[in-house]
Design an enzyme around this catalytic site. Structure first.
Site, mmCIF file in Angstrom:
data_model
loop_
_atom_site.group_PDB
_atom_site.id
_atom_site.type_symbol
_atom_site.label_atom_id
_atom_site.label_comp_id
_atom_site.label_asym_id
_atom_site.label_seq_id
_atom_site.Cartn_x
_atom_site.Cartn_y
_atom_site.Cartn_z
ATOM 1 C CG HIS A 197 -1.652 1.297 1.423
ATOM 2 N ND1 HIS A 197 -2.888 1.566 0.876
ATOM 3 C CD2 HIS A 197 -1.292 2.423 2.102
ATOM 4 C CE1 HIS A 197 -3.255 2.802 1.212
ATOM 5 N NE2 HIS A 197 -2.303 3.334 1.962
ATOM 6 C CD GLU A 198 2.043 3.318 3.690
ATOM 7 O OE1 GLU A 198 2.165 4.406 3.118
ATOM 8 O OE2 GLU A 198 1.085 3.063 4.440
ATOM 9 C CG HIS A 258 0.478 6.327 -0.581
ATOM 10 N ND1 HIS A 258 -0.668 6.960 -0.999
ATOM 11 C CD2 HIS A 258 0.167 5.712 0.588
ATOM 12 C CE1 HIS A 258 -1.637 6.742 -0.098
ATOM 13 N NE2 HIS A 258 -1.158 5.982 0.859
ATOM 14 C CG HIS A 301 5.324 11.468 -5.683
ATOM 15 N ND1 HIS A 301 6.342 11.656 -4.790
ATOM 16 C CD2 HIS A 301 5.125 12.665 -6.287
ATOM 17 C CE1 HIS A 301 6.749 12.927 -4.843
ATOM 18 N NE2 HIS A 301 6.018 13.555 -5.750
HETATM 19 ZN ZN ZN Z 1 -2.029 5.288 2.542
#
Ligand code: ZN
Length: 229
Positions: free
Chosen positions: A100-101, A104, A108
């Site tokens: 999940h991270e 991100h 970006h």
């Molecule tokens: Zn998150």
């Protein structure tokens, strides 16, 4: 007096209850799947590394940080930070959260619109949060509600807008995470449910925060209208 307004409680309690429910659900899902070993035998850090490398983000550091569920992607440092449990854990929950991270970071990289909006709103929201506390204190201590309330509404609207933008960004990061986990074979078919349950429960805490803020904002608006009469 603000604090003893029973109407205020009426607006705050639903958000509070949803918040508690979301926390319980996350605690349960994370607790369960952080005990289920992932078939690939990978740690969260290794899974994140793999997703980043596949996206050409070989240079992006994946670092271990203290705390529980303190995992985050820092867009200013261009780095991934994973809590020890997820950094070292070889479980369905650890791999899911780490992915999940990484999701991100992919947002970006892809210059995903809402991610950029959210990033731009971070300093504005930080200012609004600090100012909100200050103005609220002025309202409470000096009773200057006529002046304080319109400012409070503007500041709280900024905070609520930030949470509104955060929600789709979080769901999109989870969507990207699952896509990569399955595409790269880091998670097997029978592990899909576990990953989804952990990530959905985590997203629910953002839903709760948004509901809570919207209710509080609504209360301020109604109060402002009431005092104008
Ligand atoms: Zn998150």
């Amino acid at each position: 007096m603000f604090y003893f307004d029973p109407v205020y409680l009426l607006f705050v309690i639903p958000g509070l209850l949803i918040g508690i429910w979301a926390q319980v659900k996350l605690h349960h899902a994370y607790g369960k799947y952080s005990r289920v070993p992932v078939e690939s035998g990978m740690t969260g850090a290794q899974a994140a590394r793999e997703i980043l490398n596949q996206a050409g983000l070989d240079d992006m550091p994946v670092e271990e940080i203290p705390g529980q569920l303190s995992d985050h992607y820092d867009p200013t440092k261009h780095a991934l930070f994973l809590s020890s449990d997820n950094f070292r854990g070889r479980t369905v929950a650890a791999v899911g959260v780490a992915a999940h991270e990484a999701g991100h970071a992919l947002q970006h990289q892809a210059a995903y619109g809402l991610f950029k909006v959210r990033m731009a709103l971070v300093p504005v929201t930080q200012f609004a949060s600090t100012a909100y506390t200050g103005i609220l204190l002025i309202g409470i201590l000096l009773g200057l509600w006529k002046i304080a309330l319109p400012i409070i509404i503007v500041l709280f609207a900024v905070i609520t807008l930030f949470q509104l933008v955060t929600l789709p960004v979080e769901y999109d990061a989870s969507r990207r995470a699952k896509e990569q986990l399955f595409r790269l074979g880091l998670v097997h078919e029978d592990e899909r449910t576990g990953v989804s349950k952990v990530l959905d429960a985590a997203a629910l805490t953002y839903v709760a925060a948004l509901v809570s803020s919207m209710m509080t904002l609504l209360y301020y608006i109604l109060r402002a209208q009431g005092s104008r009469r």
